[in-house]
Every structure is written in C-alpha cells, then in structure tokens.
Write a protein that holds these residues in place. Sequence first.
Motif, PDB file in Angstrom:
ATOM      1  N   UNK A 112       0.833  -1.199   0.000  1.00 39.77           N
ATOM      2  CA  UNK A 112       0.000   0.000   0.000  1.00 39.77           C
ATOM      3  C   UNK A 112       0.865   1.244   0.000  1.00 39.77           C
ATOM      4  N   UNK A 113       0.243   2.355  -0.248  1.00 33.08           N
ATOM      5  CA  UNK A 113       0.916   3.647  -0.184  1.00 33.08           C
ATOM      6  C   UNK A 113       0.278   4.486   0.909  1.00 33.08           C
ATOM      7  N   UNK A 114       0.613   4.195   2.151  1.00 32.30           N
ATOM      8  CA  UNK A 114       0.161   5.079   3.212  1.00 32.30           C
ATOM      9  C   UNK A 114      -0.822   4.517   4.198  1.00 32.30           C
ATOM     10  N   UNK A 115      -0.748   3.239   4.547  1.00 26.56           N
ATOM     11  CA  UNK A 115      -1.626   2.710   5.581  1.00 26.56           C
ATOM     12  C   UNK A 115      -1.096   3.175   6.932  1.00 26.56           C
ATOM     13  N   UNK A 116      -1.954   3.743   7.726  1.00 29.75           N
ATOM     14  CA  UNK A 116      -1.563   4.354   8.992  1.00 29.75           C
ATOM     15  C   UNK A 116      -1.177   3.291  10.018  1.00 29.75           C
ATOM     16  N   UNK A 117      -0.025   3.493  10.647  1.00 27.67           N
ATOM     17  CA  UNK A 117       0.374   2.649  11.759  1.00 27.67           C
ATOM     18  C   UNK A 117       0.795   1.252  11.405  1.00 27.67           C
ATOM     19  N   UNK A 118       1.102   0.978  10.160  1.00 30.32           N
ATOM     20  CA  UNK A 118       1.424  -0.372   9.754  1.00 30.32           C
ATOM     21  C   UNK A 118       2.638  -0.361   8.842  1.00 30.32           C
ATOM     22  N   UNK A 119       3.647  -1.095   9.217  1.00 31.88           N
ATOM     23  CA  UNK A 119       4.775  -1.297   8.326  1.00 31.88           C
ATOM     24  C   UNK A 119       4.850  -2.783   8.061  1.00 31.88           C
ATOM     25  N   UNK A 120       5.241  -3.171   6.883  1.00 33.93           N
ATOM     26  CA  UNK A 120       5.323  -4.588   6.608  1.00 33.93           C
ATOM     27  C   UNK A 120       5.787  -4.863   5.203  1.00 33.93           C
ATOM     28  N   UNK A 121       5.661  -6.125   4.844  1.00 33.18           N
ATOM     29  CA  UNK A 121       6.070  -6.546   3.512  1.00 33.18           C
ATOM     30  C   UNK A 121       4.967  -7.405   2.916  1.00 33.18           C
ATOM     31  N   UNK A 122       4.902  -7.424   1.624  1.00 36.80           N
ATOM     32  CA  UNK A 122       4.038  -8.355   0.906  1.00 36.80           C
ATOM     33  C   UNK A 122       4.963  -9.336   0.214  1.00 36.80           C
ATOM     34  N   UNK A 123       4.735 -10.599   0.441  1.00 39.70           N
ATOM     35  CA  UNK A 123       5.620 -11.626  -0.086  1.00 39.70           C
ATOM     36  C   UNK A 123       5.582 -11.656  -1.612  1.00 39.70           C
ATOM     37  N   UNK A 124       6.727 -11.925  -2.197  1.00 34.89           N
ATOM     38  CA  UNK A 124       6.768 -12.175  -3.631  1.00 34.89           C
ATOM     39  C   UNK A 124       6.401 -13.639  -3.831  1.00 34.89           C
ATOM     40  N   UNK A 125       5.551 -13.912  -4.785  1.00 35.40           N
ATOM     41  CA  UNK A 125       5.130 -15.284  -5.021  1.00 35.40           C
ATOM     42  C   UNK A 125       4.019 -15.699  -4.079  1.00 35.40           C
ATOM     43  N   UNK A 126       4.017 -16.963  -3.707  1.00 36.51           N
ATOM     44  CA  UNK A 126       2.966 -17.537  -2.861  1.00 36.51           C
ATOM     45  C   UNK A 126       3.175 -17.158  -1.394  1.00 36.51           C
ATOM     46  N   UNK A 127       2.043 -16.897  -0.707  1.00 35.54           N
ATOM     47  CA  UNK A 127       2.095 -16.527   0.710  1.00 35.54           C
ATOM     48  C   UNK A 127       2.179 -17.770   1.588  1.00 35.54           C
ATOM     49  N   UNK A 128       3.011 -17.711   2.598  1.00 38.70           N
ATOM     50  CA  UNK A 128       2.927 -18.687   3.673  1.00 38.70           C
ATOM     51  C   UNK A 128       1.630 -18.366   4.407  1.00 38.70           C
ATOM     52  N   UNK A 129       0.992 -19.404   4.970  1.00 33.10           N
ATOM     53  CA  UNK A 129      -0.335 -19.211   5.556  1.00 33.10           C
ATOM     54  C   UNK A 129      -0.409 -19.806   6.953  1.00 33.10           C
ATOM     55  N   UNK A 130      -0.976 -19.029   7.877  1.00 32.18           N
ATOM     56  CA  UNK A 130      -1.238 -19.507   9.227  1.00 32.18           C
ATOM     57  C   UNK A 130      -2.753 -19.611   9.408  1.00 32.18           C
ATOM     58  N   UNK A 131      -3.211 -20.784   9.828  1.00 34.62           N
ATOM     59  CA  UNK A 131      -4.608 -20.992  10.188  1.00 34.62           C
ATOM     60  C   UNK A 131      -4.696 -20.780  11.694  1.00 34.62           C
ATOM     61  N   UNK A 132      -5.391 -19.740  12.100  1.00 36.34           N
ATOM     62  CA  UNK A 132      -5.464 -19.329  13.496  1.00 36.34           C
ATOM     63  C   UNK A 132      -6.840 -19.700  14.037  1.00 36.34           C
ATOM     64  N   UNK A 133      -6.872 -20.661  14.959  1.00 37.60           N
ATOM     65  CA  UNK A 133      -8.117 -21.269  15.413  1.00 37.60           C
ATOM     66  C   UNK A 133      -8.558 -20.699  16.762  1.00 37.60           C
ATOM     67  N   UNK A 134      -9.842 -20.421  16.892  1.00 42.72           N
ATOM     68  CA  UNK A 134     -10.383 -19.814  18.108  1.00 42.72           C
ATOM     69  C   UNK A 134     -10.672 -20.850  19.183  1.00 42.72           C
ATOM     70  N   UNK A 135     -10.864 -20.353  20.396  1.00 39.47           N
ATOM     71  CA  UNK A 135     -11.184 -21.201  21.534  1.00 39.47           C
ATOM     72  C   UNK A 135     -12.677 -21.445  21.685  1.00 39.47           C
ATOM     73  N   UNK A 136     -13.010 -22.171  22.724  1.00 30.96           N
ATOM     74  CA  UNK A 136     -14.369 -22.656  22.956  1.00 30.96           C
ATOM     75  C   UNK A 136     -15.405 -21.552  23.126  1.00 30.96           C
ATOM     76  N   UNK A 137     -15.060 -20.465  23.765  1.00 30.31           N
ATOM     77  CA  UNK A 137     -16.068 -19.450  24.062  1.00 30.31           C
ATOM     78  C   UNK A 137     -16.121 -18.331  23.024  1.00 30.31           C
ATOM     79  N   UNK A 138     -15.405 -18.474  21.913  1.00 30.78           N
ATOM     80  CA  UNK A 138     -15.300 -17.385  20.949  1.00 30.78           C
ATOM     81  C   UNK A 138     -15.646 -17.837  19.539  1.00 30.78           C
TER      82      UNK A 138
END
Length: 191
Positions: free
Chosen positions: A72-98
């Motif tokens: 992006x060009x100017x997202x507030x409060x966020x620095x980062x990178x966008x991967x070249x090619x395919x993204x590594x992926x994390x599946x983030x699973x919620x708990x019982x009450x959420x």
Amino acid sequence: MRKHRISIGKSCSFLMQDKGICDKIILSVDNRQKMWSDRNGRVNGMALLHVDFFSDVLGMSVNMDVILPQKTNGQIGMEGIAADGKYKTMYLLHGMSDDQTIWQRRTSIERYVSKLGIAVVMPTTHLAFYTDTCYGMRYWTFISEELPRICREFFPNMSDKAEDTLAAGLSMGGYGAWKLGLGASETFGAA
C-alpha cells in the motif's frame, strides 16, 4: 444534506454526508500518513477480508476472516512486507467461548503479522473441537481438507506446500492446531 464521495489513497473510498467531517478525516489521514511512511512514502500493510461461504462438508454457510499481505501507499500505523510469489499461511483457530472475530477484537493480529508477509486464515468452527462426530457435523474434515482447498481456490497466492502452512490456536483452537499438525501433516507442516 449532500453526500460526498471521499477517496483516501487508491483503494479506499466511502460516502459521507457532512463535508466538514470529510475534510477533517482527510487532513488527519494525510498528517499520519507522513509520520508512518518509509523514505519512499510507502507503507506496506494488510488487507482484512470477511468471507461468508458454503461448506459442502458441513452442509451450511460458515465464516472466516482472512488477513492478506498488501503493498500500500500510506496505511496508517502499519509497516510490513508483501511476499513475492505464494504466501505462507497460518490458520489461526479460536477457543471454545469465541468465534473467528476474537483475534481482531482482542489482539493486534494485523500488526503482528504485517512484517512477516504471511496470510492468516481465521475460520469459525463453533464448539466442534475440530472433530468429526458420529451424530453431528464433520468439523475435522472441514478444517483439515475442505477449508485449505477453499482458501487456495479463493486466494490463489496462498502456498499449497505443507512447509508453508501452519496451524495455531488458543485453548480449543490449540487442541485443533495440534490435531492438524499431527493428523494432517501432508497439509499442515507445523503447529
């Protein structure tokens, strides 16, 4: 009262009814953009998507939230990178009450992963304990087989390699992550 279309950057626009409020928002965004941008005036960030889709395995509509790396060009409060090619992926699973929204409501998950250039998939799985049951839903089949396939169909830049796919979670989600790491290692290379 007149409506005004406001654009901030190249990809964000919305309708506002009060032009005075719009001017203040744009001024505030412009000032923060200068503070948070890199030397070239760019800030890389993340895209958050709320996805409603039908699961053939469960026989019902379900939800997931997905965070994708975005240049992006100017997202507030966020620095980062966008991967070249395919993204590594994390599946983030919620708990019982959420549900899948807990990660955005109680953590800064977008900020945490913005510098990693990875995708994060946060599905809802209700109180299923990531298990196929004899007289109920087949949540193990959903989470271990159908969900990764659907994600890769919807988001072709997600890697299909096990070494690029991991599962993590909290409480019941931690149990599900370990199950995926041990029982679906052909898809999930780490937990």
